[in-house]
Design a protein around this motif. Structure first.
Motif, PDB file in Angstrom:
ATOM      1  N   LEU A  60       0.842  -1.191   0.000  1.00  0.00           N
ATOM      2  CA  LEU A  60       0.000   0.000   0.000  1.00  0.00           C
ATOM      3  C   LEU A  60       0.880   1.245   0.000  1.00  0.00           C
ATOM      4  N   SER A  61       0.643   2.141  -0.947  1.00  0.00           N
ATOM      5  CA  SER A  61       1.341   3.439  -0.976  1.00  0.00           C
ATOM      6  C   SER A  61       0.586   4.422  -0.106  1.00  0.00           C
ATOM      7  N   ILE A  62       1.319   5.114   0.758  1.00  0.00           N
ATOM      8  CA  ILE A  62       0.712   6.083   1.673  1.00  0.00           C
ATOM      9  C   ILE A  62       1.505   7.376   1.598  1.00  0.00           C
ATOM     10  N   PRO A  63       0.903   8.497   1.999  1.00  0.00           N
ATOM     11  CA  PRO A  63       1.633   9.762   2.011  1.00  0.00           C
ATOM     12  C   PRO A  63       2.809   9.713   2.976  1.00  0.00           C
ATOM     13  N   ALA A  64       3.898  10.332   2.584  1.00  0.00           N
ATOM     14  CA  ALA A  64       5.094  10.367   3.421  1.00  0.00           C
ATOM     15  C   ALA A  64       5.112  11.628   4.282  1.00  0.00           C
ATOM     16  N   ASN A  65       5.908  11.574   5.352  1.00  0.00           N
ATOM     17  CA  ASN A  65       6.158  12.722   6.239  1.00  0.00           C
ATOM     18  C   ASN A  65       4.883  13.254   6.882  1.00  0.00           C
ATOM     19  N   GLN A  66       3.945  12.379   7.125  1.00  0.00           N
ATOM     20  CA  GLN A  66       2.742  12.763   7.862  1.00  0.00           C
ATOM     21  C   GLN A  66       2.156  11.534   8.551  1.00  0.00           C
ATOM     22  N   GLU A  67       1.415  11.784   9.619  1.00  0.00           N
ATOM     23  CA  GLU A  67       0.831  10.689  10.378  1.00  0.00           C
ATOM     24  C   GLU A  67      -0.397  10.161   9.655  1.00  0.00           C
ATOM     25  N   VAL A  68      -0.415   8.854   9.411  1.00  0.00           N
ATOM     26  CA  VAL A  68      -1.480   8.211   8.659  1.00  0.00           C
ATOM     27  C   VAL A  68      -2.138   7.157   9.548  1.00  0.00           C
ATOM     28  N   ASN A  69      -3.468   7.157   9.589  1.00  0.00           N
ATOM     29  CA  ASN A  69      -4.221   6.163  10.353  1.00  0.00           C
ATOM     30  C   ASN A  69      -4.514   4.961   9.467  1.00  0.00           C
ATOM     31  N   ILE A  70      -3.970   3.800   9.836  1.00  0.00           N
ATOM     32  CA  ILE A  70      -4.126   2.567   9.066  1.00  0.00           C
ATOM     33  C   ILE A  70      -5.090   1.640   9.804  1.00  0.00           C
ATOM     34  N   THR A  71      -5.980   0.996   9.043  1.00  0.00           N
ATOM     35  CA  THR A  71      -6.883  -0.007   9.595  1.00  0.00           C
ATOM     36  C   THR A  71      -6.734  -1.296   8.795  1.00  0.00           C
ATOM     37  N   ILE A  72      -6.523  -2.392   9.510  1.00  0.00           N
ATOM     38  CA  ILE A  72      -6.458  -3.717   8.877  1.00  0.00           C
ATOM     39  C   ILE A  72      -7.616  -4.531   9.445  1.00  0.00           C
ATOM     40  N   SER A  73      -8.457  -5.066   8.553  1.00  0.00           N
ATOM     41  CA  SER A  73      -9.663  -5.754   9.012  1.00  0.00           C
ATOM     42  C   SER A  73      -9.947  -6.973   8.160  1.00  0.00           C
ATOM     43  N   HIS A  74     -10.679  -7.911   8.776  1.00  0.00           N
ATOM     44  CA  HIS A  74     -11.132  -9.109   8.082  1.00  0.00           C
ATOM     45  C   HIS A  74     -12.333  -9.646   8.835  1.00  0.00           C
ATOM     46  N   LEU A  75     -13.291 -10.154   8.095  1.00  0.00           N
ATOM     47  CA  LEU A  75     -14.520 -10.629   8.697  1.00  0.00           C
ATOM     48  C   LEU A  75     -14.236 -11.726   9.730  1.00  0.00           C
ATOM     49  N   GLY A  76     -14.757 -11.559  10.950  1.00  0.00           N
ATOM     50  CA  GLY A  76     -14.600 -12.559  12.004  1.00  0.00           C
ATOM     51  C   GLY A  76     -13.351 -12.396  12.842  1.00  0.00           C
ATOM     52  N   LEU A  77     -12.481 -11.444  12.480  1.00  0.00           N
ATOM     53  CA  LEU A  77     -11.253 -11.224  13.231  1.00  0.00           C
ATOM     54  C   LEU A  77     -11.217  -9.792  13.741  1.00  0.00           C
ATOM     55  N   LYS A  78     -10.437  -9.597  14.787  1.00  0.00           N
ATOM     56  CA  LYS A  78     -10.348  -8.291  15.423  1.00  0.00           C
ATOM     57  C   LYS A  78      -9.613  -7.300  14.525  1.00  0.00           C
ATOM     58  N   ASP A  79     -10.191  -6.089  14.382  1.00  0.00           N
ATOM     59  CA  ASP A  79      -9.525  -5.051  13.593  1.00  0.00           C
ATOM     60  C   ASP A  79      -8.230  -4.609  14.273  1.00  0.00           C
ATOM     61  N   VAL A  80      -7.288  -4.207  13.443  1.00  0.00           N
ATOM     62  CA  VAL A  80      -6.037  -3.623  13.929  1.00  0.00           C
ATOM     63  C   VAL A  80      -5.978  -2.187  13.429  1.00  0.00           C
ATOM     64  N   GLN A  81      -5.804  -1.254  14.338  1.00  0.00           N
ATOM     65  CA  GLN A  81      -5.701   0.159  13.979  1.00  0.00           C
ATOM     66  C   GLN A  81      -4.432   0.731  14.587  1.00  0.00           C
ATOM     67  N   PHE A  82      -3.700   1.518  13.804  1.00  0.00           N
ATOM     68  CA  PHE A  82      -2.491   2.126  14.323  1.00  0.00           C
ATOM     69  C   PHE A  82      -2.146   3.352  13.484  1.00  0.00           C
ATOM     70  N   LYS A  83      -1.260   4.150  14.025  1.00  0.00           N
ATOM     71  CA  LYS A  83      -0.766   5.335  13.334  1.00  0.00           C
ATOM     72  C   LYS A  83       0.674   5.095  12.926  1.00  0.00           C
ATOM     73  N   ILE A  84       1.028   5.585  11.741  1.00  0.00           N
ATOM     74  CA  ILE A  84       2.380   5.390  11.252  1.00  0.00           C
ATOM     75  C   ILE A  84       2.827   6.626  10.485  1.00  0.00           C
ATOM     76  N   ASN A  85       4.091   6.948  10.589  1.00  0.00           N
ATOM     77  CA  ASN A  85       4.669   8.116   9.919  1.00  0.00           C
ATOM     78  C   ASN A  85       5.958   7.669   9.262  1.00  0.00           C
ATOM     79  N   LEU A  86       5.969   7.609   7.921  1.00  0.00           N
ATOM     80  CA  LEU A  86       7.135   7.133   7.185  1.00  0.00           C
ATOM     81  C   LEU A  86       7.785   8.270   6.424  1.00  0.00           C
ATOM     82  N   GLU A  87       9.078   8.111   6.185  1.00  0.00           N
ATOM     83  CA  GLU A  87       9.821   9.101   5.416  1.00  0.00           C
ATOM     84  C   GLU A  87       9.592   8.898   3.931  1.00  0.00           C
ATOM     85  N   GLU A  88       9.997   9.879   3.170  1.00  0.00           N
ATOM     86  CA  GLU A  88       9.825   9.825   1.716  1.00  0.00           C
ATOM     87  C   GLU A  88      10.566   8.624   1.133  1.00  0.00           C
ATOM     88  N   ASN A  89       9.862   7.840   0.291  1.00  0.00           N
ATOM     89  CA  ASN A  89      10.383   6.658  -0.393  1.00  0.00           C
ATOM     90  C   ASN A  89      10.747   5.516   0.573  1.00  0.00           C
TER      91      ASN A  89
END
Length: 822
Positions: A60-89
């Motif tokens: 997944l491509s996400i914007p760099a140099n900013q805090e991004v809220n990521i959600t990982i989900s699947h039916l019947g399983l607990k969602d995972v939510q977290f914040k991540i901040n990555l550098e350019e490239n």
């Protein structure tokens, strides 16, 4: 006009390309709790996202140099939510495990492995544990390849860490402390470890400087987490040493999940290969289960149960051990009569309730009970001859004893019975707010011991009964008749009925912060432990209390090199357990105090790439000073304490471990450990402790045939310099500082994967009923090295010289294995 339009278009394109360049990539594999890939999981941020493919892979491509809220989900399983901040490239790999339980929090997923690194915890892969060859396969077998962990007995699951003994290691399963039997004297009696490898999901190990939330021991922590199944599955394993079967499943509403394992082991293949001819049948079996039920979305109830039955029937017949030099080869020949019958039955059950009040607050209540009923009965009469071996290559009697220098006999007797009941109830809590975490706990323990000890040893040499040197008896023959009674050389008789009640607790605070661009993680905590001893056969002790402050700090500098520096330390106490209260004569001394140890550990983790593959070099330097030490002697795996706090000691050393993909797609490692530990008893000067293992080299290597990737190889090698060889009964340890021979062992395993998720046979083939099927060959002690565990001390009556004759461990042994998954 055209020029202005061209400039405007150029500017728009530059802005667009600049915007496109300011991105980063989040990628990885999404797994369930059995480490199987999950297809169709959603990975989203804002209104964008992607899905994992059939192998669980996503990118997944996400914007760099900013805090991004990521959600990982699947039916019947607990969602995972977290914040991540990555550098350019920047490319960041995240392999989350989606769970169905109530404990899924973002901190565990996004920074769980990193958090363990800064805490100085080593994480072991359960699949590596299951496939690594070892005469006593399992978690403990793999631990022995780590630096700082010493074990020179392949028949035992016990290990010593950085100079400590077997009683100084904490073991937890799903946060529940587990125990082992009391009376076991040798590794061949030991049987199965409590930990069932087939049920294991996660293994964490700390060799020192651990946090306040862990209990009151001096050396190490082994923290095991069992699986919570996400589908129905069955695993089976069979070999010449025994068999195991495990099964797990989950209800349709995902609320009830359970896993159960049954194991059977027969060590005859190993012990019958030793130098003692025996009629021998060691049999060990257990059944174990972990069941969890989500009563509500916030409350989970778990049950851990174990029933183990270990029987040990031993009838030695004959033994010959050659020792000495090439020029003068001597032999001890022994003929036996009698037998030994031991039985160890243990019962363990625990309930664990977890209530997640909200995303920040989690409360737990744990109650457990452990009972062990142990019997150690033997009468063994041994007649021995000490002689010189014929070394003439041309002689018909080559290798035979041609002249006896000393003869004698020995009678050992025991009628030992023990019944112990240990009950625990504990509350634990955790509160998390942003980068701060507060943990606390309080625990009550009751230990009820019923012990009858009755054992003696009679030694006779050339017709003279040898008396113990501790008796002050004057023999003035022939001038004065000698009328003193004949007494055993060793004699221990006692009946001990006592109860120990303990209250312990801890409070600790964790924080994660940053100074400029340098990440910092810190932990500080304190433990308290109060105990008192009472009983029918002992004098009640005064209440004793100790406080144990502990701290850890780690820094990850903003360097180009990926490095983490950490330091930890504290004051560690080990209040006496029953075995530490009982002296060599069997008497309980309730006045024994807690042993104290001050830890200081500094370390570094350096992650780097080599051959375009990931590697990590871990370095730890440690020093421990110990006071109020309770000295002991070590006989095989039996520890006999003096039950006196009359010594001080220290341990210092260096641990190095390089692990990574030496072969693409597999993890291997090389470890090096240096240790020096000495003790000073009654201010007589420093001598080596029984665990003074100076140099340790361990190698775990995994490989496969490139053209046949399903043909795999596992090599587990250990080299350790010799431990102190111990001393005869009643002898002064200061007079016996010789060492055993160096311990060298290599175990080789080869397996062929007939079927797995990627390799299937033609449609309709009956073997397709298996999800996985593998065949294996294992060679233990492949180089057939003669390793020794202890010495037998034999006296030559004519010269009064005592010979230290090594007790050898297992030679080369072959084993075959069959592994199945349904």
């Amino acid at each position: 006009m055209k020029n202005k339009t061209l400039l405007l278009l150029t500017a728009i394109l530059l802005i667009s390309f600049s915007s496109l360049a300011q991105t980063a990539v989040l990628k990885g594999v999404i797994l369930d709790e059995d480490n199987f890939p999950i297809q169709g999981a959603n990975i989203t941020y804002n209104t964008s996202g992607t899905q994992s493919d059939e192998n669980g892979v996503y990118q997944l491509s996400i914007p760099a140099n900013q805090e991004v809220n990521i959600t990982i989900s699947h039916l019947g399983l607990k969602d995972v939510q977290f914040k991540i901040n990555l550098e350019e490239n920047q490319e960041y790999e995240l392999n989350p495990v989606l769970k169905t339980d109530v404990e899924q929090i973002s901190e565990v997923v996004i920074s769980g492995r990193e958090k363990k690194v800064v805490e100085g915890i080593t994480t072991l892969d359960p699949e590596t544990i299951r496939t690594t060859p070892s005469a006593n396969a399992g978690v403990e077998g793999l631990l022995k390849s780590l630096p700082g962990v010493s074990a020179n007995n392949e028949l035992s699951t016990q290990y010593s860490v950085r100079g400590g003994n077997f009683d100084e290691n904490l073991v937890y399963v799903n946060e529940i402390e587990v125990y082992r039997p009391f009376l076991i004297r040798s590794g061949q009696q030991e049987g199965l470890s409590f930990v069932n490898t087939d049920l294991v999901r996660n293994v964490d190990f700390s060799a020192g400087g651990f946090q306040a939330k862990y209990g009151d021991k001096l050396s190490s922590v082994l923290d095991i987490t069992y699986k919570r199944p996400t589908r129905l599955g069955i695993t089976a394993d069979a070999s010449l040493l025994g068999a195991s079967v495990s099964a797990g499943g989950i209800s349709k509403n995902k609320k009830l999940a359970g896993i159960v394992g049954i194991r059977y082991r027969d060590n005859s293949l190993l012990v019958n290969a030793k130098d003692t001819e025996t009629n021998f049948r060691p049999r060990f079996a257990d059944v174990q289960t972990y069941i969890s039920y989500n009563i509500t979305n916030k409350f989970e109830l778990g049950f851990l149960g174990n029933l183990a039955i270990n029987t040990y029937d031993y009838e030695p017949l004959r033994r010959q051990v050659n020792f000495g030099t090439l020029q003068t080869v001597q032999a001890l020949t022994v003929r036996y009569q009698g037998q030994e019958r031991d039985r160890y039955d243990t019962y363990f059950g625990a309930l664990k309730g977890t209530y997640k009040v909200n995303d920040n607050l989690t409360l737990k209540l744990i109650a457990s009970g452990y009972q062990t009923q142990e019997q150690e009965h033997y009468d063994i009469f041994a007649e021995y001859a000490l002689g010189t071996v014929n070394t003439d290559i041309g002689s018909e009697n080559l290798g035979q004893v041609e002249f006896s220098e000393g003869v004698g006999s020995q009678l050992t007797h025991a009628r030992n019975d023990l019944d112990a009941l240990i009950f625990n109830v504990e509350h634990k809590g955790s509160y998390i707010a942003n980068q701060h975490q507060l943990d606390w706990g309080i625990k009550f323990t009751s230990e009820d011991i019923r012990d009858r000890l009755q054992e003696y040893e009679i030694i006779d040499s050339a017709g003279f009964s040898i008396r113990p040197p501790i008796l002050d008896i004057v023999n003035d023959q022939p001038y004065t008749p000698f009328a003193s009674p004949i007494v055993p050389f060793t004699n221990a008789r006692a009946i001990n009925n006592l109860t120990t009640e303990r209250i312990s607790g801890y409070l600790q605070y964790n924080v994660r912060s940053a100074i400029k661009e340098n990440e910092i993680w810190a932990n500080i905590g304190i433990r308290a432990h109060n105990w008192n001893i009472s009983g029918e056969t002992v004098n009640s002790s005064d209440s004793q209390i100790v406080f144990s402050p502990r701290a850890q700090i780690a820094i990850k500098p903003n360097w180009k090199a990926d490095m983490i520096f950490r330091a930890s330390g504290g004051v560690y106490y080990q209040p006496p357990f029953y075995r530490e209260l009982r002296d060599s004569l069997g008497q309980v001394r309730p006045e024994v105090k807690a042993q104290q140890s001050i830890h200081l550990v500094v370390g570094n983790d350096y992650s780097f790439s080599m051959w375009n593959r990931p590697f990590k070099l871990t370095t730890e330097l440690y020093y421990k000073t110990l006071t109020d030490v309770n000295p002991y002697t070590l006989e095989n795996v039996r520890i006999r304490y003096r039950a006196r706090n009359n010594a001080k000691a220290y341990a210092q050393g260096l641990d190095l471990r390089l692990n990574g993909e030496f072969v693409p797609g597999t993890e291997s490692w090389v470890s090096l450990g240096y240790l020096k530990t000495e003790e000073n008893i009654d201010n007589r000067g420093y001598i080596s402790r029984p665990t003074d293992q100076r140099l340790k080299i361990g190698v775990l290597f995994q490989d496969y045939v490139p053209t046949i990737p399903n043909l795999k190889m596992y090599l587990n090698m250990v080299y350790q310099t010799g431990l102190p060889g111990g001393s005869p009964s009643y002898a002064d340890p200061y007079s016996f500082q010789s060492r055993l021979r160096d311990y060298r062992r290599a175990d080789l395993g080869m397996s062929y994967v007939v079927l797995d998720s990627e390799k299937r046979l033609r449609e309709g083939h009956f073997l397709n009923a298996f999800r996985e099927l593998s065949l294996g060959l294992e060679i233990y002690n492949i180089f057939d090295n003669q390793n020794a565990i202890t010495n037998t001390f034999v006296r030559d009556a004519s010269s009064q010289v005592q010979f230290a004759i090594p007790n050898f461990l297992t030679p080369r042994v072959f084993n075959v294995r069959l592994g199945m998954k349904f």
